[in-house]
Design a protein around this motif. Sequence first.
Motif, PDB file in Angstrom:
ATOM      1  N   ARG A  93      -1.030   3.507 -18.109  1.00  0.00           N
ATOM      2  CA  ARG A  93      -1.103   2.116 -17.668  1.00  0.00           C
ATOM      3  C   ARG A  93      -2.532   1.602 -17.805  1.00  0.00           C
ATOM      4  O   ARG A  93      -3.478   2.254 -17.354  1.00  0.00           O
ATOM      5  N   PRO A  94      -2.707   0.422 -18.386  1.00  0.00           N
ATOM      6  CA  PRO A  94      -4.072  -0.085 -18.564  1.00  0.00           C
ATOM      7  C   PRO A  94      -4.728  -0.529 -17.264  1.00  0.00           C
ATOM      8  O   PRO A  94      -5.929  -0.455 -17.124  1.00  0.00           O
ATOM      9  N   PHE A  95      -3.948  -1.010 -16.302  1.00  0.00           N
ATOM     10  CA  PHE A  95      -4.497  -1.477 -15.032  1.00  0.00           C
ATOM     11  C   PHE A  95      -4.049  -0.549 -13.912  1.00  0.00           C
ATOM     12  O   PHE A  95      -3.180  -0.888 -13.113  1.00  0.00           O
ATOM     13  N   CYS A  96      -4.656   0.600 -13.843  1.00  0.00           N
ATOM     14  CA  CYS A  96      -4.378   1.558 -12.774  1.00  0.00           C
ATOM     15  C   CYS A  96      -5.582   2.482 -12.661  1.00  0.00           C
ATOM     16  O   CYS A  96      -6.008   3.048 -13.655  1.00  0.00           O
ATOM     17  N   ASN A  97      -6.150   2.571 -11.449  1.00  0.00           N
ATOM     18  CA  ASN A  97      -7.305   3.440 -11.316  1.00  0.00           C
ATOM     19  C   ASN A  97      -7.204   4.453 -10.177  1.00  0.00           C
ATOM     20  O   ASN A  97      -8.122   5.232  -9.972  1.00  0.00           O
ATOM     21  N   PHE A  98      -6.089   4.472  -9.424  1.00  0.00           N
ATOM     22  CA  PHE A  98      -5.858   5.543  -8.458  1.00  0.00           C
ATOM     23  C   PHE A  98      -4.381   5.574  -8.088  1.00  0.00           C
ATOM     24  O   PHE A  98      -3.624   4.650  -8.398  1.00  0.00           O
ATOM     25  N   VAL A  99      -3.976   6.657  -7.437  1.00  0.00           N
ATOM     26  CA  VAL A  99      -2.590   6.830  -6.995  1.00  0.00           C
ATOM     27  C   VAL A  99      -2.617   7.130  -5.508  1.00  0.00           C
ATOM     28  O   VAL A  99      -3.364   8.005  -5.059  1.00  0.00           O
ATOM     29  N   ALA A 100      -1.822   6.396  -4.740  1.00  0.00           N
ATOM     30  CA  ALA A 100      -1.699   6.629  -3.302  1.00  0.00           C
ATOM     31  C   ALA A 100      -0.243   6.921  -2.993  1.00  0.00           C
ATOM     32  O   ALA A 100       0.631   6.095  -3.271  1.00  0.00           O
ATOM     33  N   LYS A 101       0.008   8.084  -2.452  1.00  0.00           N
ATOM     34  CA  LYS A 101       1.372   8.516  -2.125  1.00  0.00           C
ATOM     35  C   LYS A 101       2.306   8.364  -3.322  1.00  0.00           C
ATOM     36  O   LYS A 101       3.379   7.774  -3.224  1.00  0.00           O
ATOM     37  N   ASP A 102       1.876   8.825  -4.474  1.00  0.00           N
ATOM     38  CA  ASP A 102       2.645   8.802  -5.725  1.00  0.00           C
ATOM     39  C   ASP A 102       2.948   7.399  -6.245  1.00  0.00           C
ATOM     40  O   ASP A 102       3.850   7.219  -7.055  1.00  0.00           O
ATOM     41  N   VAL A 103       2.204   6.396  -5.792  1.00  0.00           N
ATOM     42  CA  VAL A 103       2.359   5.021  -6.273  1.00  0.00           C
ATOM     43  C   VAL A 103       1.090   4.646  -7.025  1.00  0.00           C
ATOM     44  O   VAL A 103       0.003   4.629  -6.443  1.00  0.00           O
ATOM     45  N   PRO A 104       1.185   4.347  -8.339  1.00  0.00           N
ATOM     46  CA  PRO A 104      -0.016   3.939  -9.076  1.00  0.00           C
ATOM     47  C   PRO A 104      -0.504   2.571  -8.608  1.00  0.00           C
ATOM     48  O   PRO A 104       0.298   1.665  -8.371  1.00  0.00           O
ATOM     49  N   MET A 105      -1.831   2.437  -8.472  1.00  0.00           N
ATOM     50  CA  MET A 105      -2.415   1.191  -7.971  1.00  0.00           C
ATOM     51  C   MET A 105      -3.682   0.852  -8.748  1.00  0.00           C
ATOM     52  O   MET A 105      -4.324   1.719  -9.312  1.00  0.00           O
ATOM     53  N   PHE A 106      -4.017  -0.448  -8.727  1.00  0.00           N
ATOM     54  CA  PHE A 106      -5.249  -0.923  -9.361  1.00  0.00           C
ATOM     55  C   PHE A 106      -5.974  -1.846  -8.402  1.00  0.00           C
ATOM     56  O   PHE A 106      -5.375  -2.727  -7.793  1.00  0.00           O
ATOM     57  N   ILE A 107      -7.277  -1.630  -8.293  1.00  0.00           N
ATOM     58  CA  ILE A 107      -8.125  -2.524  -7.515  1.00  0.00           C
ATOM     59  C   ILE A 107      -9.430  -2.713  -8.278  1.00  0.00           C
ATOM     60  O   ILE A 107      -9.908  -1.794  -8.942  1.00  0.00           O
ATOM     61  N   HIS A 108      -9.966  -3.911  -8.218  1.00  0.00           N
ATOM     62  CA  HIS A 108     -11.272  -4.162  -8.847  1.00  0.00           C
ATOM     63  C   HIS A 108     -12.343  -3.485  -8.002  1.00  0.00           C
ATOM     64  O   HIS A 108     -12.537  -3.853  -6.841  1.00  0.00           O
ATOM     65  N   PRO A 109     -13.039  -2.515  -8.530  1.00  0.00           N
ATOM     66  CA  PRO A 109     -14.028  -1.803  -7.716  1.00  0.00           C
ATOM     67  C   PRO A 109     -15.184  -2.684  -7.272  1.00  0.00           C
ATOM     68  O   PRO A 109     -15.762  -2.456  -6.211  1.00  0.00           O
ATOM     69  N   GLU A 110     -15.501  -3.703  -8.037  1.00  0.00           N
ATOM     70  CA  GLU A 110     -16.661  -4.529  -7.695  1.00  0.00           C
ATOM     71  C   GLU A 110     -16.420  -5.465  -6.511  1.00  0.00           C
ATOM     72  O   GLU A 110     -17.370  -6.024  -5.971  1.00  0.00           O
ATOM     73  N   ILE A 111     -15.172  -5.661  -6.074  1.00  0.00           N
ATOM     74  CA  ILE A 111     -14.942  -6.525  -4.917  1.00  0.00           C
ATOM     75  C   ILE A 111     -14.567  -5.735  -3.666  1.00  0.00           C
ATOM     76  O   ILE A 111     -14.285  -6.318  -2.636  1.00  0.00           O
ATOM     77  N   LEU A 112     -14.598  -4.430  -3.749  1.00  0.00           N
ATOM     78  CA  LEU A 112     -14.353  -3.586  -2.587  1.00  0.00           C
ATOM     79  C   LEU A 112     -15.703  -3.251  -1.958  1.00  0.00           C
ATOM     80  O   LEU A 112     -16.508  -2.520  -2.536  1.00  0.00           O
ATOM     81  N   LEU A 113     -15.986  -3.820  -0.798  1.00  0.00           N
ATOM     82  CA  LEU A 113     -17.324  -3.731  -0.211  1.00  0.00           C
ATOM     83  C   LEU A 113     -17.619  -2.405   0.471  1.00  0.00           C
ATOM     84  O   LEU A 113     -18.768  -1.997   0.537  1.00  0.00           O
TER      85      LEU A 113
END
Length: 146
Positions: A93-113
Amino acid sequence: PAVGQYAVGASTMLAACGSTVAINFCFAPYLHTLERIPVRQCSASEVEETPEEVADRAAQQYLVKAVWRNFLLLKQETVFDPAIDITEYKGIRPFCNFVAKDVPMFIHPEILLDDKLRAQLLGEEAAKRYSMPNKENRNDDEDELW
């Protein structure tokens, strides 16, 4: 030429459904919100703990609720512990950077403070690469999640 009309209609439906599935595959893991959920702490401990264990337990006092929408725009939620429920994403998947409880997820790292949460979700390298400026150097119009 009814056969030709059916062929054109079927091709159109196939293209429309295929593009919808492709868009869902790419953008489904995109998180809209992250929420901290405080974890209730018991007032009395039955087990004798070392000071290091007490400090570790005190540092991890919350769960995280991730919210996103599926392709029918239905709200989806996953509640996870960022200290133990996170794994690295290894897929296509092009927009996925971690998995939480076997669910792939994407978050913009630059807006996570929260630097600690960013390191837990995305790894130490991403936490260093996207470290946030201190409040004196930030603009008021920057988007942020935490």
